[in-house]
Design a protein around this motif. Sequence first.
Motif, PDB file in Angstrom:
ATOM      1  N   MET B   1       1.810  12.903 -44.941  1.00  0.00           N
ATOM      2  CA  MET B   1       3.239  13.485 -44.726  1.00  0.00           C
ATOM      3  C   MET B   1       3.363  14.367 -43.592  1.00  0.00           C
ATOM      4  O   MET B   1       3.648  15.517 -44.193  1.00  0.00           O
ATOM      5  CB  MET B   1       3.357  13.483 -46.822  1.00  0.00           C
ATOM      6  CG  MET B   1       4.830  13.534 -46.517  1.00  0.00           C
ATOM      7  SD  MET B   1       5.898  14.426 -48.608  1.00  0.00           S
ATOM      8  CE  MET B   1       4.476  13.753 -49.152  1.00  0.00           C
ATOM      9  N   GLN B   2       3.516  13.921 -42.500  1.00  0.00           N
ATOM     10  CA  GLN B   2       3.399  14.821 -41.706  1.00  0.00           C
ATOM     11  C   GLN B   2       5.236  14.177 -40.385  1.00  0.00           C
ATOM     12  O   GLN B   2       5.577  13.139 -40.373  1.00  0.00           O
ATOM     13  CB  GLN B   2       2.341  14.897 -40.773  1.00  0.00           C
ATOM     14  CG  GLN B   2       1.265  15.006 -41.276  1.00  0.00           C
ATOM     15  CD  GLN B   2       1.221  17.131 -40.788  1.00  0.00           C
ATOM     16  OE1 GLN B   2       1.785  17.570 -39.825  1.00  0.00           O
ATOM     17  NE2 GLN B   2       0.092  17.524 -41.909  1.00  0.00           N
ATOM     18  N   THR B   3       5.708  15.901 -40.291  1.00  0.00           N
ATOM     19  CA  THR B   3       6.992  14.825 -39.748  1.00  0.00           C
ATOM     20  C   THR B   3       6.678  16.861 -38.953  1.00  0.00           C
ATOM     21  O   THR B   3       5.450  17.410 -38.493  1.00  0.00           O
ATOM     22  CB  THR B   3       7.974  16.123 -40.081  1.00  0.00           C
ATOM     23  OG1 THR B   3       8.002  16.821 -40.829  1.00  0.00           O
ATOM     24  CG2 THR B   3       7.747  15.258 -41.382  1.00  0.00           C
ATOM     25  N   ALA B 228      10.278  10.320 -49.862  1.00  0.00           N
ATOM     26  CA  ALA B 228       9.917   9.314 -49.250  1.00  0.00           C
ATOM     27  C   ALA B 228      11.546   8.541 -48.403  1.00  0.00           C
ATOM     28  O   ALA B 228      12.641   8.889 -47.941  1.00  0.00           O
ATOM     29  CB  ALA B 228       9.678   7.701 -49.364  1.00  0.00           C
ATOM     30  N   LEU B 231      12.340  11.449 -46.364  1.00  0.00           N
ATOM     31  CA  LEU B 231      12.244  11.367 -45.205  1.00  0.00           C
ATOM     32  C   LEU B 231      12.688  10.040 -44.248  1.00  0.00           C
ATOM     33  O   LEU B 231      13.512  10.421 -43.663  1.00  0.00           O
ATOM     34  CB  LEU B 231      10.560  11.915 -44.947  1.00  0.00           C
ATOM     35  CG  LEU B 231      10.290  13.135 -46.234  1.00  0.00           C
ATOM     36  CD1 LEU B 231       8.692  12.385 -45.807  1.00  0.00           C
ATOM     37  CD2 LEU B 231      11.387  14.543 -44.787  1.00  0.00           C
ATOM     38  N   THR B 232      13.570   9.198 -45.193  1.00  0.00           N
ATOM     39  CA  THR B 232      13.811   8.132 -44.108  1.00  0.00           C
ATOM     40  C   THR B 232      15.310   8.307 -44.591  1.00  0.00           C
ATOM     41  O   THR B 232      15.552   7.706 -43.017  1.00  0.00           O
ATOM     42  CB  THR B 232      13.837   7.131 -45.426  1.00  0.00           C
ATOM     43  OG1 THR B 232      12.339   6.172 -46.345  1.00  0.00           O
ATOM     44  CG2 THR B 232      14.717   5.382 -45.575  1.00  0.00           C
ATOM     45  N   GLY B 234      16.254  11.463 -42.893  1.00  0.00           N
ATOM     46  CA  GLY B 234      16.154  11.461 -41.170  1.00  0.00           C
ATOM     47  C   GLY B 234      15.930  13.297 -41.137  1.00  0.00           C
ATOM     48  O   GLY B 234      15.613  14.201 -40.641  1.00  0.00           O
ATOM     49  N   ALA B 235      15.800  13.445 -42.912  1.00  0.00           N
ATOM     50  CA  ALA B 235      14.845  15.178 -42.816  1.00  0.00           C
ATOM     51  C   ALA B 235      13.569  15.380 -41.917  1.00  0.00           C
ATOM     52  O   ALA B 235      12.671  13.192 -42.581  1.00  0.00           O
ATOM     53  CB  ALA B 235      14.842  15.206 -44.721  1.00  0.00           C
ATOM     54  N   GLN B 236      12.978  16.245 -41.767  1.00  0.00           N
ATOM     55  CA  GLN B 236      11.919  16.078 -41.913  1.00  0.00           C
ATOM     56  C   GLN B 236      10.918  16.941 -42.564  1.00  0.00           C
ATOM     57  O   GLN B 236       9.718  17.747 -42.561  1.00  0.00           O
ATOM     58  CB  GLN B 236      11.837  17.594 -40.749  1.00  0.00           C
ATOM     59  CG  GLN B 236      12.142  16.912 -39.213  1.00  0.00           C
ATOM     60  CD  GLN B 236      11.392  17.584 -37.898  1.00  0.00           C
ATOM     61  OE1 GLN B 236      10.416  17.441 -38.237  1.00  0.00           O
ATOM     62  NE2 GLN B 236      12.304  17.022 -36.819  1.00  0.00           N
ATOM     63  N   PHE B 353       4.853   9.115 -52.634  1.00  0.00           N
ATOM     64  CA  PHE B 353       5.214   9.085 -51.721  1.00  0.00           C
ATOM     65  C   PHE B 353       4.471   7.693 -50.615  1.00  0.00           C
ATOM     66  O   PHE B 353       5.455   6.536 -50.353  1.00  0.00           O
ATOM     67  CB  PHE B 353       5.078   9.871 -50.188  1.00  0.00           C
ATOM     68  CG  PHE B 353       5.056   9.940 -49.120  1.00  0.00           C
ATOM     69  CD1 PHE B 353       6.608  10.330 -48.479  1.00  0.00           C
ATOM     70  CD2 PHE B 353       4.165   9.713 -47.905  1.00  0.00           C
ATOM     71  CE1 PHE B 353       7.037   9.936 -47.221  1.00  0.00           C
ATOM     72  CE2 PHE B 353       4.433  10.052 -47.023  1.00  0.00           C
ATOM     73  CZ  PHE B 353       5.767   9.586 -45.980  1.00  0.00           C
ATOM     74  N   GLU B 354       3.125   7.529 -50.879  1.00  0.00           N
ATOM     75  CA  GLU B 354       2.187   7.257 -50.514  1.00  0.00           C
ATOM     76  C   GLU B 354       2.970   4.676 -50.623  1.00  0.00           C
ATOM     77  O   GLU B 354       3.266   4.428 -49.890  1.00  0.00           O
ATOM     78  CB  GLU B 354       1.078   6.800 -50.290  1.00  0.00           C
ATOM     79  CG  GLU B 354       0.900   7.882 -49.129  1.00  0.00           C
ATOM     80  CD  GLU B 354       0.414   7.553 -47.606  1.00  0.00           C
ATOM     81  OE1 GLU B 354       0.415   7.084 -47.256  1.00  0.00           O
ATOM     82  OE2 GLU B 354       1.000   8.575 -47.200  1.00  0.00           O
TER      83      GLU B 354
END
Lengths: 370, 370
Positions: B1-3, B228, B231-232, B234-236, B353-354
């Motif tokens: 989980m990397q941004t 998830a 982050l979908t 658009g959040a980092q 998340f995965e």
Amino acid sequence: MQTELSQQLGIEHAVFGFTPFPAVAAAISRAGGLGVLGAVRYTAPDELARDLDWIEAHVDGRPYGLDVVMPARKVEGVTEADVEAMIPEAHRRFVRDTLAKHGVPELAEGEAAGWRITGWMEQVARGQLDVAFDYPIRLLANALGSPPADVIARAHARDVLVAALAGSARHAVKHREAGIDIVVAQGYEAGGHTGEIATMVLTPEVVDAVAPLPVLAAGGIGSGQQVAAALTLGAQGVWLGSIWLTTTEADLHSPALTRKLLAAGSGDTVRSRALTGKPARQLRTEWTDAWDDPAGPGPLPMPLQGLLVAEAVSRIQKYEVEPLLGTPVGQIVGRMTGERSVQQVVDDLTRGFERAVDRVNRIAGRSGQS
Amino acid sequence: MQTELSQQLGIEHAVFGFTPFPAVAAAISRAGGLGVLGAVRYTAPDELARDLDWIEAHVDGRPYGLDVVMPARKVEGVTEADVEAMIPEAHRRFVRDTLAKHGVPELAEGEAAGWRITGWMEQVARGQLDVAFDYPIRLLANALGSPPADVIARAHARDVLVAALAGSARHAVKHREAGIDIVVAQGYEAGGHTGEIATMVLTPEVVDAVAPLPVLAAGGIGSGQQVAAALTLGAQGVWLGSIWLTTTEADLHSPALTRKLLAAGSGDTVRSRALTGKPARQLRTEWTDAWDDPAGPGPLPMPLQGLLVAEAVSRIQKYEVEPLLGTPVGQIVGRMTGERSVQQVVDDLTRGFERAVDRVNRIAGRSGQS
């Protein structure tokens, strides 16, 4: 964008579109979603039949559905006149005064209020169903609790899936126990009647509470990113209502209202009892402000409020009195900034969905796979 | 989980954890997220220094941050006594009567109220910063608007990233103009001070409004599915507060409060002005009901309400008077059903998340790739 439910229904995208407009419903189905016609405004069965005929002729054989507003329990022997008689004079005066303050003209002599919500009365909803079951509808949704058992049985005998809206896991479990097939989990940010729990929290709660029944996520969904988020949360599809209001196929009969919708931001809605007596999200206007003002008489409970304001809402709409002019709509109104065709909306949803999946794959370190 | 943001900060997961407990903050950072210690309860600089020393000793060299509550504009020359003097006697009587009705004992002679929110006063927050800038904090967050320009400059001179919370795109743009580095978009469903716009709608709006600044999504996030989804959108990264309250490392000093949190459902919170005078989501209790009752005097504006109720809240907490006992918490309290360690929470987030990414890939027809 395929889930077990979309495959069962034979639709291309797991997008369910609720709309009061036959042209929008047909266009949603033609675009690969499932158009669901809202029946509440049809008081005359032949008008509903005429519009279902139109949909049949324009849907290219694709599946579509109907949404009714039907109480699970019947209140025996209560007529509209009985309900009218329960409205206090002070509330009628408040309506008159608020309209007068804004100079809202009267309807013409003998002109009936166009905006009515008698469609929620059981006898009216049953009349709608008698018509609708003559058409090959694939989905029957009820916005007011589970439908009565005999209605569910009639639907199932015709291979019609039954959906019901829920604002909490508890309500969703009641629906499952009543024998429905699909739960629409409607979050706080949705347009129309809605509870307090936001889509982000509500969707997975309802999914877990009613599994293995499929759940559609409703509320706050108007882009492909939001579709992807809702499906990530466990929904088998999305239920969209607001986004269609500003499509070219929608017919709001009010350029001023369309302009207000296109100009509104996500903070310009309010969850108010002004329209029906139950909390419903809608554009915030001087009309909702008047009803929500602690200095005023406040809204009456459902169904009194709906009857009380029916003529007033019709006058506001007919004469497009802008400060008072509103409509049920969700917080995604902030993203409804330009008119698009239904096909464009669906294309934007599916393309945005794919981009959002790409994005989350990159974050998950699966970028080679997207 | 990397941004990009998690890479910039050198953390393993894009999970930011806000907490008033040093042990929780350190554990979040050790688990690969970024622990952010809430400073508002530290009125004495040496207490904050002691707890930052503790974190330094227990964080295994991982980065961590500090959250302050600092007004952007200074109100010159106003003391706590001046504010106290503005509180009407009727409100003090209402507090006394409500406590008496529930038999809440007095504090001991000379015992100070443990619960204070003077940390939001600018001179107190500046004292906290004087301490904190002696430690290698990587992030400074402000919960009350943008921090003053000189504070942002001081942070940047020390390579500290500055974050600010926002409940609308308009506020987020103001933060960007003030020169901050990260916006925390805090949705309606979040615990603590929050606006009306739900996370599903707010996150993408804020992302688009401040791009290319990174945005953290807050509100309604407590599972890997919700991470998830955020982050979908658009959040980092995600900003989580409530979920840590029932971890084994948290020290609420109240078994009764922990029990209430574990038993509460998503519908058991309320956005009330009872605690600080500004709308803040918290457990719904007979205390919040009393303040939200139209028959009562209603909450005073910030900062009066916080001073008015400080002693009362301390007494309710000390004596664990269950009907009145509450805490700020978001709607995800419904999913906080058992105590877990911080490491377990982070493991559950990353595994969930995965799984959520697997699910959305299947729906997108990319099942071979997940």
